[in-house]
Design a protein around this motif. Structure first.
Motif, short mmCIF file in Angstrom:
data_model
loop_
_atom_site.label_atom_id
_atom_site.label_comp_id
_atom_site.label_asym_id
_atom_site.label_seq_id
_atom_site.Cartn_x
_atom_site.Cartn_y
_atom_site.Cartn_z
N GLN A 8 0.82 -1.21 0.00
CA GLN A 8 0.00 0.00 0.00
C GLN A 8 0.86 1.27 0.00
O GLN A 8 0.51 2.26 -0.63
N ILE A 10 3.77 1.56 -1.35
CA ILE A 10 4.28 1.73 -2.71
C ILE A 10 3.18 2.23 -3.65
O ILE A 10 3.40 3.10 -4.49
N SER A 33 15.04 -7.22 0.96
CA SER A 33 14.02 -8.00 0.24
C SER A 33 14.05 -7.69 -1.24
O SER A 33 13.36 -8.32 -2.03
N GLY A 34 14.84 -6.67 -1.65
CA GLY A 34 14.86 -6.25 -3.04
C GLY A 34 13.57 -5.56 -3.43
O GLY A 34 13.34 -5.27 -4.60
N GLY A 35 12.67 -5.31 -2.45
CA GLY A 35 11.41 -4.60 -2.73
C GLY A 35 10.35 -5.46 -3.35
O GLY A 35 9.32 -4.97 -3.78
N ALA A 36 10.60 -6.81 -3.38
CA ALA A 36 9.59 -7.71 -3.94
C ALA A 36 8.58 -8.08 -2.86
O ALA A 36 8.64 -9.14 -2.27
N TYR A 37 7.64 -7.12 -2.59
CA TYR A 37 6.68 -7.33 -1.49
C TYR A 37 5.38 -8.00 -1.95
O TYR A 37 4.86 -7.68 -3.01
N THR A 38 4.92 -8.90 -1.15
CA THR A 38 3.58 -9.43 -1.39
C THR A 38 2.74 -9.15 -0.15
O THR A 38 3.24 -9.18 0.98
N VAL A 40 0.69 -10.77 1.47
CA VAL A 40 0.57 -11.81 2.49
C VAL A 40 1.89 -12.13 3.19
O VAL A 40 1.91 -12.93 4.12
N GLY A 41 2.97 -11.46 2.76
CA GLY A 41 4.26 -11.72 3.39
C GLY A 41 4.48 -10.87 4.63
O GLY A 41 3.62 -10.10 5.04
N TYR A 43 7.71 -8.47 6.43
CA TYR A 43 9.04 -7.91 6.13
C TYR A 43 9.53 -7.06 7.29
O TYR A 43 8.73 -6.59 8.11
N LEU A 110 -6.22 -13.72 12.09
CA LEU A 110 -5.91 -13.98 10.69
C LEU A 110 -4.39 -14.05 10.47
O LEU A 110 -3.90 -14.90 9.74
N PRO A 112 -1.31 -14.31 12.83
CA PRO A 112 -0.78 -14.43 14.20
C PRO A 112 0.54 -13.68 14.38
O PRO A 112 0.91 -13.33 15.49
#
Ligand code: HEM
Lengths: 188, 451
Positions: A8, A10, A33-38, A40-41, A43, A110, A112
Motif C-alpha cells: 500500500q 508503494i 528483500s529487493g522490494g519484492a513485497y507481497t 501476504v508476506g 518484512y 488472521l 498471528p
C-alpha cells in the motif's frame, strides 16, 4: 511488518511520485528483500522506515505528514477491503473503540505474526473521545491519519490533538478527538 | 480509490518493476503453498481431535450408562433388601402375635392379662408399621397388584363402623355411617385395598378429632346406561383441619422425616400416601378439602362394577361363593404344630372358622363328613402328602369340585406352582405365611372361581 503495509505504501508513492521515480528509489534503497513485497508476506520494520524516509526526501513531504497521509490512504484501503468492520458501527467513535476490542483482535487471528498497537479509549462526555495509543513502533502519525480518515469516512468533523504522556500502561500518545470545540462543519 | 497506472515509462525501470512483481508473485505463491499445507495439517489435527472427542464422548456416555445401571441396580437391591427385611420382621412378629394370643387363653391373673394385651397391641402397631412400609414399597416399585373379587359393599362400610365405633365413643365422638345403598350390594373390586383406604382415612379422622363427629359416606354416582357403577366415598371430620402448606405436604412420602419430633404424628406417615397411591392405582383420585379449625373431608370415587350372579339367587356353578369371603369354614393340615397354630390364628383373626389337623388323612376325612369351604394343605407331610390329599379331595363326589384348595410350602421354586395346579390346587402359598398374603390368596381364589 505485514506486506500489505508495504504494497500500500508503494501504491500511494506511485500516485504521489509516479512509478518511474518509485522504482528508482526502491533500486537505490538497496533493501534486503529487493522490494519484492507481497501483501501476504512479512518484512522487516526497518525497510518501511527506509522507504518512508526515501519517499519523504523525494517528494519534499516531511515524514510525519507523509505517515499521516498514508494513514488516511490505509483507512480507505481497509474500508474497501474489509467493509464488514465498518458496517456494524454507526459512527466514527464506535468504530475507533472497536479497533482494540474487535478489529485488531480479528487481525491477530488472521495473521498471528502481526505486530499491533494497543489502545485504550474513554468517552469524555458527548462528542469527546480520549484515545491512547501504545506501541514500541511509534507510528502515532500513522494513527493520526487512520483517525482522521475514519472521521472523513463517517463524514464527521472533529478537532484531533495529540500529546506524548505517561499513560495507564506506560508511555503513550494520547489523542483527544473533540467534535464539540468548533462550529465549523466539514466541507462536502 | 482511483485506479493507477503503475507502469514506469523507462524500459530499465519497467524491467525492474516487472522483475520485482514477478518475485513478489513467486514469494506469494510460496507463502500460499505453505499456508495451504498448514491449513491442511490443521484440518487433519482437527479431524483427529474430532475423532478423539467422539471416542471420548462415547466412552463417557458408556461410563455414565454403567454408572446409571449401577445406581438402578443398587436402588433395586435396596428395595429388595427393604422388602425382604420387612418380611423377615413380619414373620417373627406374627409368631409373637400368635403366641401371645395362644398364651392369653391360659392366663387368668388380671395383671398378666393386661401385660399380654400390651404385648399384642404393641406387636399389632409394629405389624401395621411394617405393613405400611411394605405396601408403600410395593406401590412405588410397581409390584402392587389388585385382586378384584365380588364383595358386599355395605358390609365393608359396616365393618369400618364396627372397627372404629368403640374408639370413637371412648373419645366422645360420634361416628356416622351414611350409606346410601341397598342393604346388600355385590360389587367387584379389591375389597382388601378398599378397606385399607377406608380404615386409614376413618382411623386418622378418629385419631385427630377431639370433639364433634366423623362421617363416612358412600353414594352411588349417576351413570349412563352401559356404564359401570361408580361410588363416591368420603370421610369428613370436625378435627383441627390442615392449612395450605400442610395440605401440600400431605401426600408426599417421608414428609414426617424432617419434622420436629413434637410435630410428628404416630405411625410411619405413609398411611395417607399409600391411600392416595392406592386410590390412584384403582383409577380414582383422593382429594382433600380442609379448613384449619373447621375440619377435613377426604373424597374419592371408584368404579366398582356390579357382580354378575349366574342364575337367580344362585351361587356360581363350580365353587360355591359363600356370602362373605371373610367367614369361611376352613380346614388346615400340616404336620408341624407351630405352622398349624400360626395359620390357624391368622385365619381366626380374619373371622374364619378353622379346623386344624396334623395330617392329610384327617383333612380328607373331615371334608368327606363335614361341610368346608376351603382347605389349606402343607405339601410335605408323611404318609399322605399335600399333592395326594388334594387329588383325593377333588375326587370326592359332589363336594370335591366345589372346595377351594390352597397349598402351602417352604419350596421357593416356581415349578411347585405348576405341580400344584396340575393336581387341582387353586393356589400355592410359599412360607413364611403372611396374613395379607393369605387374605389376598383367598380373595384371588374366589375371584378366579367366580368368573
Ligand atoms: C478495518 C480496520 C483496520 C484493520 C483491518 C487494521 C489492520 C491492521 C494491520 C493488518 C496492521 C499491521 C500489523 C503488522 O504490521 O504486523 C495494523 C497496524 C496498525 N493499526 Fe490497524 N487496522 C484497522 C484500523 C485501524 C485504525 C482505525 C487505527 C487507528 C488508530 C489503527 C491503528 C494501527 C496502527 C497505528 C498500526 C501500526 C502498528 C503499530 O503502531 O504498532 N488500525 N492494523
Amino acid at each position: 511488518m505485514k506486506g500489505m503495509v508495504f504494497t500500500q505504501l508503494i501504491e500511494m508513492a506511485d500516485t504521489m511520485l509516479g512509478p518511474d521515480q518509485v522504482e528508482a528509489i526502491i533500486a537505490k534503497a538497496d533493501l534486503p528483500s529487493g522490494g519484492a513485497y507481497t501483501a501476504v508476506g512479512n518484512y522487516p520494520h526497518s525497510e518501511a522506515v527506509t522507504l518512508v524516509g526515501a519517499f519523504s526526501e523525494a517528494s519534499g513531504v516531511p515524514v510525519p505528514a507523509l505517515l499521516e497521509g498514508f494513514g488516511e490512504h490505509m483507512l480507505r484501503f481497509f474500508h474497501s477491503n474489509y467493509p464488514a468492520f465498518f458496517s456494524t458501527c454507526p459512527d466514527a467513535f464506535t468504530f475507533l473503540e472497536s479497533v482494540e476490542t474487535y478489529v485488531h483482535v480479528e487481525v491477530k487471528k488472521l495473521y498471528p505474526d502481526a505486530e499491533l498497537p494497543r489502545f485504550s479509549t474513554y468517552r469524555m462526555g458527548p462528542g469527546r473521545l480520549r484515545f491512547d495509543y501504545y506501541s514500541s513502533r511509534h507510528l502515532e502519525n500513522l494513527a493520526a491519519g487512520l483517525i482522521k480518515g475514519t472521521l472523513k469516512l463517517y463524514n464527521e468533523y472533529a478537532v484531533v490533538t495529540h500529546d506524548s504522556i505517561e499513560g495507564e500502561h506506560g508511555p503513550c500518545v494520547r489523542f483527544l478527538i473533540d467534535k464539540t470545540t468548533s462550529s465549523i462543519q466539514p466541507s462536502a | 480509490m482511483i485506479p493507477q497506472e503503475h507502469t514506469p515509462a523507462d524500459p530499465v525501470l519497467l524491467a525492474r518493476r516487472l522483475d520485482r512483481e514477478r518475485r513478489a508473485r513467486l514469494e506469494s505463491e510460496r507463502l500460499l503453498e505453505a499456508k495451504s499445507r498448514e491449513l491442511h495439517l490443521a484440518n487433519q489435527d482437527l479431524a483427529q481431535l474430532n475423532t478423539r472427542l467422539e471416542a471420548r464422548v462415547a466412552e463417557r456416555t458408556h461410563e455414565l450408562e454403567v454408572a446409571r445401571q449401577d445406581a438402578v441396580k443398587a436402588s433395586a437391591a435396596k428395595s429388595e433388601f427393604f422388602a425382604h427385611m420387612s418380611h423377615e420382621i413380619r414373620t417373627p412378629l406374627n409368631g409373637v402375635i400368635g403366641a401371645a394370643a395362644l398364651l392369653r387363653n391360659d392366663l387368668t391373673h388380671p395383671q398378666h392379662l393386661t401385660l399380654i394385651d400390651t404385648v399384642t397391641s404393641s406387636a399389632d402397631i409394629l405389624l401395621a408399621l411394617v405393613n405400611d412400609v411394605l405396601d408403600f414399597e410395593r406401590i412405588e416399585s410397581g409390584r402392587l397388584e389388585f385382586f378384584p373379587a365380588p364383595f358386599d359393599l355395605p358390609s365393608v362400610i359396616a365393618r369400618c363402623g364396627e372397627l372404629f365405633g368403640p374408639s370413637a365413643r371412648a373419645k366422645g365422638l360420634e361416628l356416622v355411617l351414611s350409606c346410601r345403598l341397598p342393604d346388600s350390594l355385590l360389587v367387584v373390586g379389591d375389597t382388601l385395598r378398599l378397606q385399607q383406604v377406608l380404615v386409614n382415612l376413618v382411623g386418622n379422622a378418629v385419631k385427630f378429632t377431639r370433639t364433634g363427629k366423623v362421617t363416612l359416606t358412600v353414594e352411588p354416582q349417576p351413570r349412563n346406561p352401559g356404564e359401570s357403577s361408580r361410588y363416591q366415598f368420603s370421610v369428613a371430620d370436625t378435627g383441627p383441619g390442615l392449612d395450605v402448606e400442610q395440605q401440600a405436604r400431605l401426600f408426599q412420602p417421608y414428609s414426617q422425616a424432617g419434622r420436629n419430633p413434637a410435630d410428628r404424628k404416630g405411625g410411619s406417615g405413609l398411611g395417607l400416601v399409600t391411600c392416595e397411591r392406592l386410590v390412584t392405582l384403582a383409577g380414582g383420585k383422593l382429594e382433600l378439602q380442609s379448613r384449619p379449625g373447621i375440619g377435613s373431608v377426604f373424597t374419592f370415587t371408584l368404579t366398582l362394577p356390579e357382580a354378575l350372579i349366574v342364575g337367580h339367587h344362585a351361587a356360581p356353578s363350580a365353587l360355591s361363593i359363600p356370602k362373605d369371603v371373610n367367614s369361611l369354614r376352613i380346614v388346615i393340615a400340616d404336620d408341624v404344630k407351630t405352622n398349624v397354630d400360626v395359620l390357624n390364628l391368622i385365619l381366626c383373626r380374619m373371622g374364619h372358622t378353622v379346623t386344624p389337623y396334623l395330617s392329610g388323612l384327617e383333612a380328607i376325612e373331615h371334608v368327606q363328613t363335614k361341610p368346608a369351604d376351603l382347605v389349606f394343605l402343607d405339601l410335605h407331610m408323611p404318609t399322605v402328602d399335600g399333592f395326594e390329599a388334594a387329588r383325593r379331595i377333588r375326587a370326592i363326589p359332589n363336594v370335591g369340585a366345589r372346595i377351594g384348595l390352597i397349598a402351602f410350602t417352604a419350596d421357593a421354586q416356581v415349578e411347585t406352582n405348576d405341580a400344584c395346579l396340575a393336581v387341582g390346587f387353586d393356589a400355592c402359598l410359599h412360607k413364611p405365611i403372611r396374613p395379607t398374603l393369605v387374605k389376598e390368596t383367598i380373595a384371588r381364589v374366589y375371584a378366579k372361581r367366580s368368573v
